[in-house]
Design an enzyme around this catalytic site. Sequence first.
Site, short mmCIF file in Angstrom:
data_model
loop_
_atom_site.label_atom_id
_atom_site.label_comp_id
_atom_site.label_asym_id
_atom_site.label_seq_id
_atom_site.Cartn_x
_atom_site.Cartn_y
_atom_site.Cartn_z
N SER A 143 -6.51 9.23 -17.21
CA SER A 143 -6.46 8.72 -15.84
C SER A 143 -5.84 9.79 -14.95
CB SER A 143 -5.61 7.44 -15.76
OG SER A 143 -4.24 7.76 -15.92
N TYR A 156 3.99 6.19 -19.35
CA TYR A 156 2.52 6.24 -19.36
C TYR A 156 2.02 7.57 -18.82
CZ TYR A 156 -2.32 5.01 -18.24
OH TYR A 156 -3.70 5.00 -18.15
#
Length: 226
Positions: A143, A156
Amino acid sequence: MSLLEKRVAIVSGAGSGLGRAASLAFAREGALVALLGRRRSKLEETASLILQQTGQETLIIPTDITDERQIDSAVQQAVQQWGAVHVLLNNAAVMEQGTVLELTTEEWQSQVATNLTGPFLLTKAVLPTMRAAKYGRIINITSAHSWNGSGGFAAYSAAQAGLESLTRTLADEEYEYGILVNLYNPGTLRTEMHATGKDPTVVTPDLIRLASLPLGGPTGTIVSYG
């Protein structure tokens, strides 16, 4: 001939969201798919959809991708059943909030274990069979957090950055064995992790293309939807 005819694919996080959509798409293109995930009931739902839509049987392998023994066993089952592994989609992930100051060591390690160590362990487990076949296609889901970072998602974001570096390292190490390793950023998808976003099925053509790249195709790249 279908793009993935007789290819063996392992998909992590195959019980829902992008993992389910990708498993279905791969099966429609002729792949034999091993479904990995923690929840057997969700994997069975995916397997049922694949059987209904393609007539293909799948391997349902409940697996915690943070556990190396479970991963090794899952890969061994796929190889014993079908003789090889040609495609690996590292899709399983967790995304939980927490700033650097807020995160406990356990929370940090938990996210890194799933989002970075898991793909490392799965990749390590499939490399011997891919090397033996002189063929492999590995896709790591990423991402924008991998290069932008994101306040409030420290673990993350750090794990995603690590996965990006690992992908490029693998691309360099495995190219001579006919193994191509790339990152794919689907953008925001409507899944269990996100209430809004694109339907996961809209990005599966990109995943099929990466899973079926020809010899000498791109490796170590980031491909983004759109």
